[in-house]
Write an enzyme that holds these catalytic residues in place. Structure first.
Site, short mmCIF file in Angstrom:
data_model
loop_
_atom_site.label_atom_id
_atom_site.label_comp_id
_atom_site.label_asym_id
_atom_site.label_seq_id
_atom_site.Cartn_x
_atom_site.Cartn_y
_atom_site.Cartn_z
N ASP A 25 53.07 22.10 6.78
CA ASP A 25 53.78 22.08 5.50
C ASP A 25 52.81 22.49 4.40
O ASP A 25 51.61 22.19 4.48
CB ASP A 25 54.33 20.68 5.20
CG ASP A 25 55.11 20.65 3.90
OD1 ASP A 25 56.25 21.13 3.87
OD2 ASP A 25 54.56 20.17 2.89
N GLU A 27 52.24 22.67 0.07
CA GLU A 27 52.65 22.41 -1.30
C GLU A 27 52.11 23.55 -2.15
O GLU A 27 51.01 24.05 -1.91
CB GLU A 27 52.11 21.07 -1.80
CG GLU A 27 52.63 19.87 -1.03
CD GLU A 27 54.14 19.73 -1.06
OE1 GLU A 27 54.76 20.18 -2.05
OE2 GLU A 27 54.72 19.21 -0.09
N HIS A 165 56.52 14.80 -0.50
CA HIS A 165 56.04 16.03 -1.13
C HIS A 165 54.52 16.11 -1.14
O HIS A 165 53.93 16.70 -2.04
CB HIS A 165 56.61 16.18 -2.54
CG HIS A 165 58.10 16.08 -2.56
ND1 HIS A 165 58.91 17.00 -1.96
CD2 HIS A 165 58.91 15.12 -3.06
CE1 HIS A 165 60.17 16.64 -2.11
NE2 HIS A 165 60.20 15.50 -2.76
N ASP A 170 54.56 15.14 4.96
CA ASP A 170 55.78 15.87 5.30
C ASP A 170 55.67 16.50 6.68
O ASP A 170 56.66 16.57 7.42
CB ASP A 170 56.05 16.94 4.24
CG ASP A 170 56.57 16.35 2.93
OD1 ASP A 170 56.57 15.12 2.81
OD2 ASP A 170 56.97 17.13 2.05
#
Length: 580
Positions: A25, A27, A165, A170
């Site tokens: 994942d 960000e 988040h 995540d």
């Protein structure tokens, strides 16, 4: 006797239990891989249900992180100041993922950023097989199990890790979702990576068996209605080419579980041919709103919207209501639910000191009607008209400011909330700042939407035309924001008699109260999108068509840029495509 031949690994397929998955994942500072940067990478390597290792690091994006993103993720400029740049992080991650199958939730987003980073730093694009848990979830889960495919929704079903988040958290939640979905896929005979890829693409037996339902559908713009054996609508859709669209429901491209379920129940498809694509879009909305087909998700309950009302009384207050009345009150909306309306009300209260009590306060406060002021008066957030400390004229200044903010200028509310968010972020009170962020977004978005709707719904009649490729013209008559008539003028025809005839046969529209007096908000927005499309020409407009100079549209752009692709409610990269 024939010699036995052992199949190759490619023919047999690779068992899922032997596949090494790297679930990852990212960000980022925004949604565009070309314009924004990675701020964090989190990854978990698993094989056979066992965790083999984890990879997690913050990344210095090289640019300031937008405040709204910091509020959402908790990642600040200070946190990434000492973090490595993506150029030094990327080789380590690629080595961690070497030889593995990549997994992500809405993988297109994360893989897109990964490819962009590789291209920017001289690495070949990743050629790993990719599994998208959103695609798997759509194929394997019914809407009764999961109303949507957000990571947060699936994690509540399958994981003890709550997505927050942050990349590694995540990714851990996605691992649990992946394992649960692979277990579910096993019951469909999916045991290898090759079978998994084919499974997500293959049509079901019911889809193949019912392809004949599309045979009689014309290749024209319009609305299609899937019906059950009793003739009840199951699903309503629209298309510029009915035949092509309906046929797609019986192919591998249709992967939504609930739609495949609907196809299994349907016994016929009823086409409704329309003159133009806009008429089809409007008819679809009206049919969904009236018939409420159970397999449509959006637009089924237009009557359930709510409004924020500035009441018409000596000392007005903000109230959440479901009904519009012709009573001189101010309205802001429509909101999709009560919570959004309450968030917008809280935003307005932050900027304008209106009373928040629900008591009826008479024009003149006497000893008999006087009440003790609430705590807001002591905080300077209310002038305490209930105690007679504020005259109707003094209170009226705030009422005028509230109405101005609701209908014309959202700037004061935006500035007040933005300043408060900045203070909270500096104190690292991110949850409170996030609550303010959501209040501001609810207020600004609905304010911009209402101003945009009102620009059209205030016009008694508008006629517009758009050219069609073969020399014809699409012509629409719009009254108070409602589509009243639609037609296509033949090539070479004289426009005046055609427009006169179309206008004479158009629906008579009597406007009601409020900002959307004659049609639902979605219908008016469809018409606005068409009016703003290239080539459309105005034939006739009764009155003026304009937006407030200091309207909320300019502020909505800032809100949307900050949220886009990264929020909880607007985190669309994890939700999948919108649908009706």
């Amino acid at each position: 006797m024939e010699n036995a031949v052992q199949g190759t690994l490619d023919e047999l397929g690779t068992p899922l239990s032997e596949i090494t998955f790297v679930v990852f994942d990212l960000e980022t500072t925004g949604v565009s891989a070309e314009e924004h940067a990675i701020t964090e990478i989190g990854a978990v390597k698993v094989r056979g249900g066992r965790v083999l290792g984890e990879f997690g690091t913050l990344v210095d994006p090289g640019t300031p992180i937008p405040p709204f993103i910091s509020v959402l993720t908790g990642i600040t400029d200070v946190m990434v100041a000492a973090a490595p740049k993506i150029g030094s992080v990327l080789p380590a991650f690629l080595e961690f993922a070497r030889g593995a199958t990549l997994v992500a939730h809405n993988a297109g987003f994360d893989v897109g950023f990964l490819k962009a980073a590789c291209a920017a730093h001289g690495h070949p694009p990743p050629e790993h097989p990719v599994v998208d848990t959103v695609t798997l979830a759509r194929r394997l889960l019914t809407r009764d199990e999961a109303p949507n495919c957000k990571l947060s929704t699936l994690a509540r079903l399958f994981s003890s890790t709550e997505p927050c988040h942050r990349a590694l958290s995540d990714a851990r939640a996605t691992v649990d979702v992946l394992h649960a979905l692979l277990e579910r896929a096993g019951s469909f005979g999916v045991h290898t990576l090759e079978e998994l890829k084919g499974f997500t693409r293959a049509p079901t037996p019911e889809q193949r068996r019912k392809r004949h339902l599309a045979e009689a559908v014309p290749a024209a713009p319009g609305v299609y209605v899937f019906e059950d054996e009793r003739g009840d609508p199951l699903y309503v859709g629209k298309s510029v080419n009915l035949r092509t669209r309906v046929r797609s429901y019986f192919t591998a491209s249709e992967t939504r579980p609930r739609i495949r379920e609907m196809v299994g129940i349907a016994v016929r498809v009823r086409p409704i041919v329309c003159a133009t694509a806009l008429e089809a879009e409007v008819r679809e909305l009206r049919l969904i709103g009236s018939a409420k087909p159970r397999y449509n998700r959006r637009s089924r309950f237009p009557e359930k919207v709510v409004w924020l009302k500035l009441t018409d009384e000596p000392f007005p207050r903000l109230s959440v209501v479901r009904e519009l009345k012709d009573d001189g009150a101010g309205y802001l909306g429509p909101f999709g639910n009560v919570r959004a309306a309450e968030e917008a009300r809280a935003a307005l209260h932050e900027a304008v000191p209106l009373r928040q009590c629900t008591d009826k306060i008479p024009l003149r406060v006497t000893d008999r009607t006087r009440r003790s002021a609430c705590a807001l008066a002591g905080l300077g957030r209310c002038g305490a008209p209930c105690e007679g400390r504020q005259s109707p004229e003094e209170y009226g200044v705030h009422v005028a400011a509230a109405r101005q903010a609701m209908e014309l200028d959202a700037g004061p509310v935006f500035s007040a909330i933005e300043a408060r968010m900045e203070r909270l972020s500096q104190d690292q009170r991110y949850e409170e700042a996030a609550a303010d962020r959501d209040r501001l977004a609810s207020y600004v978005r609905v304010s911009a939407r209402m101003q945009r709707l009102r620009s059209l719904t205030s016009i008694p009649q508008l006629i517009a035309a758009a050219p069609v490729a073969d020399g014809r013209w699409e012509i629409h008559v719009v009254r108070y924001g409602r589509l009243a008539s639609a037609g296509v003028m033949p090539r070479g025809a004289h426009p005046t008699p055609f427009v006169d005839a179309l206008t004479a046969t158009a629906e008579t529209v009597a406007p009601g109260p409020g900002p959307i007096p004659a049609a639902g908000a979605e219908e008016t927005e469809c018409i606005l999108r068409w009016l703003e499309s290239p080539g459309v020409r105005l034939v006739q407009v009764e009155g003026g068509w304009s937006l407030p100079a200091a309207g909320a549209g300019r502020l909505k752009e800032r809100i949307d840029r900050a949220y886009q692709g990264l929020g909880t409610e607007p985190h669309r990269r994890r939700e999948g495509r919108p649908e009706r």
